[in-house]
Design a protein around this motif. Structure first.
Motif: not given
Length: 324
Positions: A98-103
């Motif tokens: 999630w951090a790599g993609a959305a954040l």
């Protein structure tokens, strides 16, 4: 006379929370579900332990034990705890993705990050807020899940709750759970800044989190000096201990590793006969006692925080080099 407008939260913190409110809602729902399951496990815990004791009592028949394990509270309790422990153990993986993609990755790919930088927000402040807000939320939530998990386990019946050194139990009952989540967050942010695209960053962060967890779980019992005993004590290790290696010494002085001869024998006469039959002179064993749980947890947590710190430092360095 004009009506004053109500005060609304503002600033980078509020912006991050509002932009990622879907993830925040999902995180809150997951915590509520975890709390509900663990509260249920705590309630049925006494019945589960009573069922396990009945099954283990002398004279308990196989049919009675099978019946208990099939329909009674002990199986529900054990499976419920294992489900929660598994989810907490691998929490770092979806967090990293999630951090790599959305954040990070999605905002760099779509250009919203660059737009924010043209306003009053510097790139460094933007990244600091992007990391600090979810770090606080994830730390608080993971800590709560760990504390509830420990609370629901009660007196730590190994047959029901698992041994302290088993993968899922170890990862979900101590500070390493928080360390893994923070490391996953930092690795995901770094992947997002390096790749600058959502899907590749999610995949890279996912893989990095899995590799980190696999490496540390393989070597964690080497992070703190193990205890070694000799003689008959090596044949009967303390309750809850994790045996790393059993060995023996022959009458010729040869040291044998991974030798299980005579292990488990209780009576001195049986041990003497085994020694005479095998030609052994002494025994030794290396093990991690249950009292080493906290030293191992603290050392591994320190390593994870170091990984998170290095990844965070690398992310800020990369950001400074890429922005004016």
């Amino acid at each position: 006379m004009s009506t004053p407008t109500p005060h609304r939260p503002a600033g980078l913190t509020w912006t991050v929370l509002r932009l990622h409110r879907t993830a925040l809602y999902a995180w809150g729902a997951a915590l509520l579900a975890t709390a509900a399951v663990l509260a249920w496990m705590y309630v049925i815990g006494p019945d589960a332990r009573a069922a396990a004791r009945s099954c283990a009592a002398p004279g308990a028949g196989r049919a009675a034990c099978a019946h208990l394990q099939a329909i009674d509270a002990d199986a529900i309790y054990a499976n419920g705890l294992d489900l929660v422990a598994t989810c907490v153990t691998y929490l770092m993986v979806p967090v990293a993705a999630w951090a790599g993609a959305a954040l990070i990755g999605r905002e760099l790919e779509s250009g919203t990050a660059q737009l924010a930088w043209t306003q009053s927000v510097t790139p460094v402040r933007w990244l600091a807020a992007k990391l600090a807000v979810p770090a606080v939320v994830l730390t608080a939530g993971t800590t709560l899940a760990v504390l509830l998990n420990v609370w629901a386990r009660g007196d730590e019946n190994g047959d029901l709750a698992g041994d302290w050194f088993s993968l899922h139990v170890y990862d979900s009952t101590g500070p390493v759970a928080v360390g893994y989540v923070l490391a996953g967050l930092a690795l995901g942010a770094l992947a997002g800044l390096v790749l600058r695209r959502a899907l590749p960053a999610a995949g890279a962060a996912f893989a990095a989190a899995l590799v980190l967890h696999d490496v540390l779980s393989r070597f964690r019992m080497s992070l703190w000096p193990a205890s070694t005993v000799t003689g008959q004590a090596a044949l009967h290790l303390p309750s809850g201990a994790l045996a790393l290696e059993h060995g023996a010494v022959t009458r010729n002085g040869e040291r044998l590793g991974n030798d299980l001869a005579c292990v488990g024998l209780d009576r001195s006469t049986d041990i003497s006969r085994c020694v005479e039959r095998t030609g052994l002179a002494d025994f030794w064993a290396t093990y991690q006692p249950e009292s080493h749980f906290w030293p191992l947890q603290l050392v591994e947590s320190g390593l994870l925080l170091a990984v998170a710190g290095l990844a965070t430092a690398a992310a800020f360095t990369l950001l400074r080099r890429r922005t004016p």
